[in-house]
Scaffold this active site. Structure first.
Site, PDB file in Angstrom:
ATOM      1  N   ARG A  47      26.264  48.363  15.447  1.00 62.68           N
ATOM      2  CA  ARG A  47      27.424  48.328  16.327  1.00 62.68           C
ATOM      3  C   ARG A  47      27.155  47.338  17.479  1.00 62.68           C
ATOM      4  O   ARG A  47      28.009  46.559  17.860  1.00 62.68           O
ATOM      5  CB  ARG A  47      27.675  49.741  16.852  1.00 62.68           C
ATOM      6  CG  ARG A  47      28.720  49.845  17.913  1.00 62.68           C
ATOM      7  CD  ARG A  47      30.031  50.421  17.370  1.00 62.68           C
ATOM      8  NE  ARG A  47      31.100  50.232  18.341  1.00 62.68           N
ATOM      9  CZ  ARG A  47      31.946  49.222  18.337  1.00 62.68           C
ATOM     10  NH1 ARG A  47      31.903  48.317  17.390  1.00 62.68           N
ATOM     11  NH2 ARG A  47      32.866  49.113  19.272  1.00 62.68           N
TER      12      ARG A  47
ATOM     13  N   ARG B 191      13.329  53.308  22.618  1.00 63.81           N
ATOM     14  CA  ARG B 191      14.637  53.635  23.176  1.00 63.81           C
ATOM     15  C   ARG B 191      15.481  54.367  22.153  1.00 63.81           C
ATOM     16  O   ARG B 191      15.445  54.033  20.977  1.00 63.81           O
ATOM     17  CB  ARG B 191      15.359  52.340  23.573  1.00 63.81           C
ATOM     18  CG  ARG B 191      15.100  51.912  24.989  1.00 63.81           C
ATOM     19  CD  ARG B 191      15.600  50.528  25.257  1.00 63.81           C
ATOM     20  NE  ARG B 191      16.965  50.292  24.761  1.00 63.81           N
ATOM     21  CZ  ARG B 191      17.608  49.137  24.921  1.00 63.81           C
ATOM     22  NH1 ARG B 191      17.017  48.141  25.540  1.00 63.81           N
ATOM     23  NH2 ARG B 191      18.821  48.982  24.456  1.00 63.81           N
TER      24      ARG B 191
ATOM     25  N   ARG C 128      28.246  39.949  29.865  1.00 62.48           N
ATOM     26  CA  ARG C 128      28.319  40.219  28.433  1.00 62.48           C
ATOM     27  C   ARG C 128      29.681  39.877  27.863  1.00 62.48           C
ATOM     28  O   ARG C 128      29.876  39.983  26.660  1.00 62.48           O
ATOM     29  CB  ARG C 128      28.071  41.706  28.211  1.00 62.48           C
ATOM     30  CG  ARG C 128      26.747  42.032  27.578  1.00 62.48           C
ATOM     31  CD  ARG C 128      26.720  43.533  27.444  1.00 62.48           C
ATOM     32  NE  ARG C 128      25.743  43.989  26.509  1.00 62.48           N
ATOM     33  CZ  ARG C 128      24.474  44.205  26.797  1.00 62.48           C
ATOM     34  NH1 ARG C 128      24.016  43.940  27.996  1.00 62.48           N
ATOM     35  NH2 ARG C 128      23.667  44.673  25.876  1.00 62.48           N
TER      36      ARG C 128
ATOM     37  N   LYS D  86      15.167  38.652  25.031  1.00 61.48           N
ATOM     38  CA  LYS D  86      15.680  38.327  26.366  1.00 61.48           C
ATOM     39  C   LYS D  86      14.846  38.955  27.477  1.00 61.48           C
ATOM     40  O   LYS D  86      14.490  38.309  28.446  1.00 61.48           O
ATOM     41  CB  LYS D  86      17.114  38.859  26.545  1.00 61.48           C
ATOM     42  CG  LYS D  86      18.169  38.113  25.787  1.00 61.48           C
ATOM     43  CD  LYS D  86      19.545  38.593  26.232  1.00 61.48           C
ATOM     44  CE  LYS D  86      19.785  40.072  25.997  1.00 61.48           C
ATOM     45  NZ  LYS D  86      20.262  40.432  24.677  1.00 61.48           N
TER      46      LYS D  86
ATOM     47  N   ARG E  92      10.350  47.667  18.858  1.00 60.15           N
ATOM     48  CA  ARG E  92      10.343  47.535  20.323  1.00 60.15           C
ATOM     49  C   ARG E  92       9.906  48.851  20.977  1.00 60.15           C
ATOM     50  O   ARG E  92      10.298  49.927  20.557  1.00 60.15           O
ATOM     51  CB  ARG E  92      11.751  47.158  20.790  1.00 60.15           C
ATOM     52  CG  ARG E  92      11.958  47.288  22.282  1.00 60.15           C
ATOM     53  CD  ARG E  92      13.075  46.422  22.769  1.00 60.15           C
ATOM     54  NE  ARG E  92      14.401  46.855  22.341  1.00 60.15           N
ATOM     55  CZ  ARG E  92      15.529  46.209  22.701  1.00 60.15           C
ATOM     56  NH1 ARG E  92      15.463  45.126  23.449  1.00 60.15           N
ATOM     57  NH2 ARG E  92      16.686  46.652  22.287  1.00 60.15           N
TER      58      ARG E  92
HETATM   59  P1  ADP Z   1      20.711  45.794  24.352  1.00 62.26           P
HETATM   60  O1  ADP Z   1      20.932  44.376  24.788  1.00 62.26           O
HETATM   61  O2  ADP Z   1      19.511  45.973  23.511  1.00 62.26           O
HETATM   62  O3  ADP Z   1      21.940  46.460  23.825  1.00 62.26           O
HETATM   63  P2  ADP Z   1      20.644  46.567  27.175  1.00 62.26           P
HETATM   64  O4  ADP Z   1      19.465  47.215  27.777  1.00 62.26           O
HETATM   65  O5  ADP Z   1      21.000  45.207  27.645  1.00 62.26           O
HETATM   66  O6  ADP Z   1      20.352  46.630  25.625  1.00 62.26           O
HETATM   67  O7  ADP Z   1      21.914  47.487  27.353  1.00 62.26           O
HETATM   68  C1  ADP Z   1      21.955  48.788  26.841  1.00 62.26           C
HETATM   69  C2  ADP Z   1      23.397  49.260  26.842  1.00 62.26           C
HETATM   70  O8  ADP Z   1      23.898  49.294  28.201  1.00 62.26           O
HETATM   71  C3  ADP Z   1      24.358  48.345  26.104  1.00 62.26           C
HETATM   72  O9  ADP Z   1      24.393  48.624  24.720  1.00 62.26           O
HETATM   73  C4  ADP Z   1      25.678  48.647  26.809  1.00 62.26           C
HETATM   74  O10 ADP Z   1      26.227  49.850  26.330  1.00 62.26           O
HETATM   75  C5  ADP Z   1      25.252  48.881  28.243  1.00 62.26           C
HETATM   76  N1  ADP Z   1      25.336  47.628  29.037  1.00 62.26           N
HETATM   77  C6  ADP Z   1      24.308  46.871  29.493  1.00 62.26           C
HETATM   78  N2  ADP Z   1      24.749  45.781  30.152  1.00 62.26           N
HETATM   79  C7  ADP Z   1      26.098  45.849  30.142  1.00 62.26           C
HETATM   80  C8  ADP Z   1      27.141  45.017  30.636  1.00 62.26           C
HETATM   81  N3  ADP Z   1      26.882  43.850  31.263  1.00 62.26           N
HETATM   82  N4  ADP Z   1      28.423  45.404  30.417  1.00 62.26           N
HETATM   83  C9  ADP Z   1      28.709  46.538  29.765  1.00 62.26           C
HETATM   84  N5  ADP Z   1      27.785  47.368  29.256  1.00 62.26           N
HETATM   85  C10 ADP Z   1      26.489  47.041  29.432  1.00 62.26           C
END
Ligand code: ADP
Ligand code: ZN
Length: 222
Positions: free
Chosen positions: A173, A162, A88, A13, A127
């Site tokens: 999870r 990361r 999400r 993405k 990554r």
């Molecule tokens: P990934 O998609 O690889 O999990 P992201 O960078 O999108 O990584 O997000 C990292 C973390 O930040 C997520 O696992 C979540 O805990 C939190 N997060 C990101 N976007 C949201 C969202 N829209 N709502 C709730 N938590 C979020």
């Protein structure tokens, strides 16, 4: 044009969003990046967000939604944005519709990326992200390596893995959470007629860059 990236973790993405952002000049807005920036700066938001993220849980909507709303109101977002990591959940998608409707906008396109599960795990482990919070470019040591190992092509800062990509339990999870909470969005946007599903897979030689090129070509062709 307001674009949303959908797809499980590790489908690319961020890569697709980054390419489209560069080509179209629309900002890529990643809630994950916003949280990570705040965590590294140890802001109040960062400390709260970290308590959820480090366990592989979602940050609550009361925190996440206002952040997105504020970001969408910034000047550089007026012609279009690529949202990566938000919405999400259905609740967040409904909130987003409200936020956009208030300013006469809507979600124009949802790019849903699909990748075989065995490739997903592999990709998360390979990554790498730029440590410069103003840059945040992402790489993959196998599929999209930087020109110089461990160094960002764009800004020269060191790359790192990361924390939540190192821990297989947190990875699982997050994938479970995606299935449960985020995959219903596919149906939500399909019904609105804005869904575009693309397979991203080494097996069929169709990667994030290819998807981005096709989408940009279609946007310009319109
Ligand atoms: P990934 O998609 O690889 O999990 P992201 O960078 O999108 O990584 O997000 C990292 C973390 O930040 C997520 O696992 C979540 O805990 C939190 N997060 C990101 N976007 C949201 C969202 N829209 N709502 C709730 N938590 C979020
Ligand atoms: Zn960089």
């Amino acid at each position: 044009m307001n674009i949303i990236m959908l797809g499980a973790q590790g489908t690319g993405k961020g890569t697709v969003a980054g390419f489209i952002s560069q080509e179209m000049g629309w900002p890529q807005i990643s809630t994950g990046d916003i949280f990570r920036k705040n965590i590294s700066e140890k802001t109040e938001l960062g400390i709260i967000a970290d308590s959820y993220i480090s366990k592989g849980n979602l940050v609550p909507d009361e925190i996440t939604v206002p952040i997105v709303k504020k970001r969408l109101a910034e000047d550089d977002a007026k012609n279009g944005v690529i949202l990566d990591g938000f919405p999400r959940t259905i609740a967040q998608a409904e909130k987003l519709d409200e936020i956009l409707a208030e300013v006469g906008k809507k979600v124009d396109l949802v790019i849903n990326l699909v990748t075989p599960k065995e490739e997903i795990i592999e990709r998360m482990l390979t990554r790498r992200v730029c440590t410069n919070q103003e840059c945040k470019a992402t790489y993959n040591t196998k599929l999209h390596p930087p020109k110089v190992e461990g160094i960002c092509d764009k800004c020269g800062a060191p790359l790192k893995q990361r924390d939540d990509d190192k821990d297989p339990e947190a990875i699982n999870r997050r994938l479970e959470l995606y299935e449960e909470k985020t995959s219903p969005l596919i149906e939500f946007y399909k019904q609105k007629g804005v869904l575009r599903t693309e397979t991203v897979s080494v097996a069929i030689n169709h990667l994030g860059k290819d998807v981005a090129d096709e989408v940009v070509r279609d946007i310009r062709g319109n």
